[in-house]
Design an enzyme around this catalytic site. Structure first.
Site, PDB file in Angstrom:
ATOM      1  N   CYS A  24      58.107 160.780 161.744  1.00  0.00           N
ATOM      2  CA  CYS A  24      57.115 160.869 162.822  1.00  0.00           C
ATOM      3  C   CYS A  24      55.726 160.929 162.190  1.00  0.00           C
ATOM      4  CB  CYS A  24      57.376 162.123 163.652  1.00  0.00           C
ATOM      5  SG  CYS A  24      56.196 162.343 164.993  1.00  0.00           S
ATOM      6  N   HIS A  27      62.435 158.798 171.103  1.00  0.00           N
ATOM      7  CA  HIS A  27      61.525 159.575 170.252  1.00  0.00           C
ATOM      8  C   HIS A  27      60.124 159.617 170.875  1.00  0.00           C
ATOM      9  CE1 HIS A  27      59.897 160.753 166.122  1.00  0.00           C
ATOM     10  NE2 HIS A  27      58.802 160.423 166.793  1.00  0.00           N
ATOM     11  N   GLU A  28      59.618 158.454 171.285  1.00  0.00           N
ATOM     12  CA  GLU A  28      58.256 158.413 171.855  1.00  0.00           C
ATOM     13  C   GLU A  28      58.204 159.107 173.210  1.00  0.00           C
ATOM     14  OE1 GLU A  28      56.069 157.793 169.845  1.00  0.00           O
ATOM     15  OE2 GLU A  28      57.311 156.755 168.373  1.00  0.00           O
ATOM     16  N   HIS A  31      57.745 162.769 172.934  1.00  0.00           N
ATOM     17  CA  HIS A  31      56.356 163.216 172.702  1.00  0.00           C
ATOM     18  C   HIS A  31      55.663 163.521 174.033  1.00  0.00           C
ATOM     19  CE1 HIS A  31      55.655 162.967 168.414  1.00  0.00           C
ATOM     20  NE2 HIS A  31      56.162 161.752 168.339  1.00  0.00           N
TER      21      HIS A  31
HETATM   22 NI    NI Z   1      56.726 160.813 166.563  1.00  0.00          NI
END
Ligand code: NI
Length: 184
Positions: free
Chosen positions: A94, A136-137, A140
């Site tokens: 990341c 993953h995004e 966030h």
């Molecule tokens: Ni990330």
């Protein structure tokens, strides 16, 4: 990691076609490219809005159904839902946690949708690496960083060390020594 903006839920974008959104997206794409990343979410540039950019290069895609090369994609106010319950564990890094990498369980198959800055609606199904990047995004935007998803923190390490250890295991396996423990 540690900045509060990365730990809160990002807010919806009211007007995805607003010029300010396009200019933020352009700057996110530039940041992602400079850092050599494959995805970036607005909170990573300290903007608490539900915007993410990503792509899947040909060499990362496995070619399985749903895991294909994906051109640079911007998703505003995205939604992600798993298809089935199957999960897979693989390495992630990341840009907000430079130098580290860890193994993270993710849903193998997902469906996602969102809007582009042009106001078009995108809806896709994804699997493999493609599905992993999107999850993953999306995390966030929920204030979640990948270590918070890890189930085995012994598999969190510095990229440099993990890469070295992997190369040594592969060499040992090639020469017939300690071939039993070939982990990714
Ligand atoms: Ni990330």
């Amino acid at each position: 990691m540690g900045h509060p903006v990365l730990q809160r839920r990002a807010e919806a974008v009211e007007d995805p076609t607003h010029p300010h959104v396009q200019s933020l997206v352009n700057s996110m794409i530039e940041t992602m490219a400079d850092a050599g990343g494959t995805g970036l979410a607005a909170p990573q540039v300290h903007v608490p809005r539900r915007i993410m950019v990503f792509f899947v290069s040909e060499d990362r895609a496995t070619g399985d159904s749903g895991d294909f090369e994906v051109p640079l994609t911007t998703l505003i106010n995205p939604e992600v839902e798993p298809i089935g319950e199957e999960m897979a564990i693989d390495w992630e890094g990341c840009l907000s946690i430079p130098g580290l990498t860890g193994t993270v369980p993710r849903f193998t198959r997902i469906r996602y949708r969102g809007l582009t800055p042009e106001g078009e609606r995108i809806e896709r199904t994804a699997s493999g690496f493609h599905a992993r990047v999107v999850q993953h995004e999306f995390d966030h935007l929920e204030g979640i960083l990948y270590p918070m998803r890890m189930t085995d923190l012994s598999r969190l390490g510095f990229v440099e060390e993990v890469t070295r250890a992997r190369a040594e295991r592969m060499e040992a396996s090639r020469t017939g020594e300690d071939g039993a423990d070939v982990r990714p």
